[in-house]
Design an enzyme around this catalytic site. Structure first.
Site, PDB file in Angstrom:
ATOM      1  CB  CYS A  57      -0.897   0.040   1.236  1.00 55.19           C
ATOM      2  SG  CYS A  57      -2.218  -1.179   1.232  1.00 55.19           S
ATOM      3  CB  CYS A  74       8.226  13.667  34.131  1.00 58.53           C
ATOM      4  SG  CYS A  74       7.093  12.288  33.974  1.00 58.53           S
ATOM      5  CG  HIS A  99      13.518  14.286  32.825  1.00 54.00           C
ATOM      6  ND1 HIS A  99      14.731  13.817  32.386  1.00 54.00           N
ATOM      7  CD2 HIS A  99      12.892  13.236  33.400  1.00 54.00           C
ATOM      8  CE1 HIS A  99      14.826  12.520  32.671  1.00 54.00           C
ATOM      9  NE2 HIS A  99      13.720  12.148  33.296  1.00 54.00           N
ATOM     10  CB  CYS A 129      11.006   7.060  34.135  1.00 49.84           C
ATOM     11  SG  CYS A 129      12.404   8.177  34.064  1.00 49.84           S
TER      12      CYS A 129
END
Lengths: 106, 260, 157
Positions: B78, B176, B180, B221
């Protein structure tokens, strides 16, 4: 299926020293690791590597579990004549994986 | 509790400030995780003949051309040449999926395509085949800037991704953002904390000694901060991916990356 | 009072003895397959011959981010002629579960005595490269590598 990355020149002048690099996809399982439920993972490494130039052995290596996964080797060779540079990796499983590349020497 | 209140306030304040004016993509001095690596590991990534992630790309190329499923159709059947048809695609994912009316990531899209178009058996999350196909497709966008789609329908999911990014979780009570955003460039144990931009997935992580997905890394993490990790493919983990790609907008894709 | 003290003292001793047995049981299988020291491994390779320092250059980063793949290279000064060349280059480590890393067989056909590979280092330690020359002499170079430990290690699930 052999999965190898080979880096060698396609052409060289006679007498020239060429660099050859070969990397094989392989876990190089050390035999010192444990998996789930603390079960030891059996050792499974490539223990022998041989490189030949038109059939003549030019470089070989005995490898131990301290070689990193996806064993990577770089070495040199004197370009003597046109032909085939062949690579063979033999594992604990008794299997030999092979790869080859052509070179034209002028 | 009282000790945490000021931190929380600062966090909220920062979130409000960031939320009110600049979109997440406008972070100053945005840097790929590669910039935080040793020269040796950067060199390993830079040279395709020494980057073990290339094995996944090469496998993916074979799978791309292999007929699969009830229709006996290959991806190439495809989409043709991936080099042209897939160029830039990974830079735009996760994208909005009409069927589920939710964001879907690149691996999810490949899985859907396999299910609906090829009528083939599903590839499990993180299986070598799915990783390889994803790496091959993402590799076609190497060097292109991450360009999240301007699709209003994604906004609520991206906002939720951002909330997840900023929410403290686990026994270590870290978000997070705690590492970070607030502390990137500093060390956690022996490791430098990068800015957390997912520029190079799927990537070869020396820790794994294998190629893995962004979802695997996110789960790592979460396990690291002693939180219960989202399941592979969970809506939350895709929302987190969606936010991270927005946050990384403009950085070039590097697939297949190498990371310690 | 006295009896009680004696009794508890005995108990403590029993406990200590018991732990010692337990510790032995746990340690014994490991001790039974103890690895040779770095020096012993090198001696096995050289057959006890003298090893001189020099002619070998082992290049390895002094600090690595992950011990699972540490790139290194070895160069040996040699004309690599038919009569004067390097026959083998061996790599050994100090603190992995096994001392051997690799033995490379080279010769005049390699033109140069240069090899590179990637190795595993379980922890910070010394790595040694030993070259065996065609005249039977052995030369070496050592390097210390600090392996930083990853902060986020994936649980095996």
């Amino acid at each position: 299926m052999t999965r190898a990355l080979i880096n060698a020149p396609k052409t060289a002048r006679r007498g020239e020293i060429v660099e050859i690099r070969a990397m094989l996809a392989h876990p190089m399982e050390t035999g010192f690791r444990t998996g789930t439920m603390g079960k030891a993972i059996p050792r499974d490494i490539i223990n022998r590597f041989v490189c030949t130039w038109n059939g003549e052995e030019i470089f070989s290596a005995d490898l131990f579990p301290a070689i990193a996964a996806n064993p990577y080797l770089a070495f040199t060779a004197v370009a003597t004549e046109s032909g085939t540079i062949a690579f063979a990796w033999t594992g604990d499983d008794g299997e030999t994986r092979t790869a080859e590349t052509e070179i034209t020497v002028t | 509790m009282t000790g945490r209140a000021p931190r929380l306030l600062v966090g909220l304040l920062a979130a409000c400030l960031a939320g009110s004016s600049a979109p997440a993509g406008d972070m100053v001095d945005k840097r790929s995780g590669a910039d935080f690596m040793s020269p040796e590991n950067r060199a390993m990534q830079a040279d395709d003949m020494s980057n073990p992630g290339m094995f996944a790309v090469l496998d993916g190329e074979q799978l791309w051309n292999r007929p699969e499923g009830a229709n006996g159709r290959s991806c190439a059947g495809c989409h043709g040449e991936a080099a042209t048809s897939m160029r830039g695609v990974a830079a735009r994912y996760p994208a909005f999926d009409e069927r589920s009316e939710r964001p879907i990531d690149l691996a999810g899209r490949i899985g859907e395509c396999r299910r609906t178009r090829q009528e083939a058996s599903p590839l499990p999350h993180e299986s070598p085949e799915l990783i390889a196909l994803t790496a091959y497709v993402a590799h076609q966008s190497r060097g292109m800037p991450i360009s999240p789609p301007q699709d209003e329908r994604l906004a609520p999911f991206r906002d939720n991704g951002r909330r997840l990014y900023e929410r403290r979780i686990g026994q270590l009570d870290l978000s997070c953002a705690s590492c970070h955003d607030a502390r990137s460039g500093e060390r956690l144990g022996g490791s430098v904390m990068p800015q957390g931009h997912p520029t190079a997935y799927p990537l070869y992580r020396l820790e794994w000694q294998a190629v893995g997905s962004l979802q695997r890394r996110l789960r790592n993490c979460m396990i690291g901060v002693r939180a219960e990790a989202f399941a592979f493919g969970a809506p939350e983990i895709v929302e987190l991916e969606l936010y991270l790609m927005e946050r990384a907008a403009g950085l070039p894709l590097e697939t297949p990356g190498v990371r310690p | 009072m006295r009896d009680k003290a004696t009794t508890s003292g005995l108990r403590r001793r029993d406990l200590v003895a018991g732990s010692a047995v337990l510790a032995l049981t746990l340690v014994a299988p490991r001790a039974a397959r103890a690895r040779p020291t770095l020096e012993e491994a090198i001696r096995t390779f050289t057959g006890g011959a003298d090893v001189k320092t020099g002619r070998v250059q082992l290049a390895v980063p002094p600090l690595v981010e992950n011990g699972n793949a540490v790139g290194l290279s070895v160069k040996v000064e040699s004309p690599m002629s038919e009569t004067d060349h390097v026959r083998r280059i061996a790599l050994f480590n100090e603190k992995n579960p096994q001392a051997d890393v690799a033995v490379f067989h080279i010769g005049p056909r390699t033109g140069r005595a240069e090899v590179a590979t990637r190795i595993r280092l379980a922890t910070s330690q010394t790595v040694a490269a030993i070259a065996e020359m065609s005249d039977g002499s052995f030369w070496s170079h050592r390097a210390d590598v600090i392996v930083t430990l990853a902060a986020c290690v994936e649980d095996l699930l």
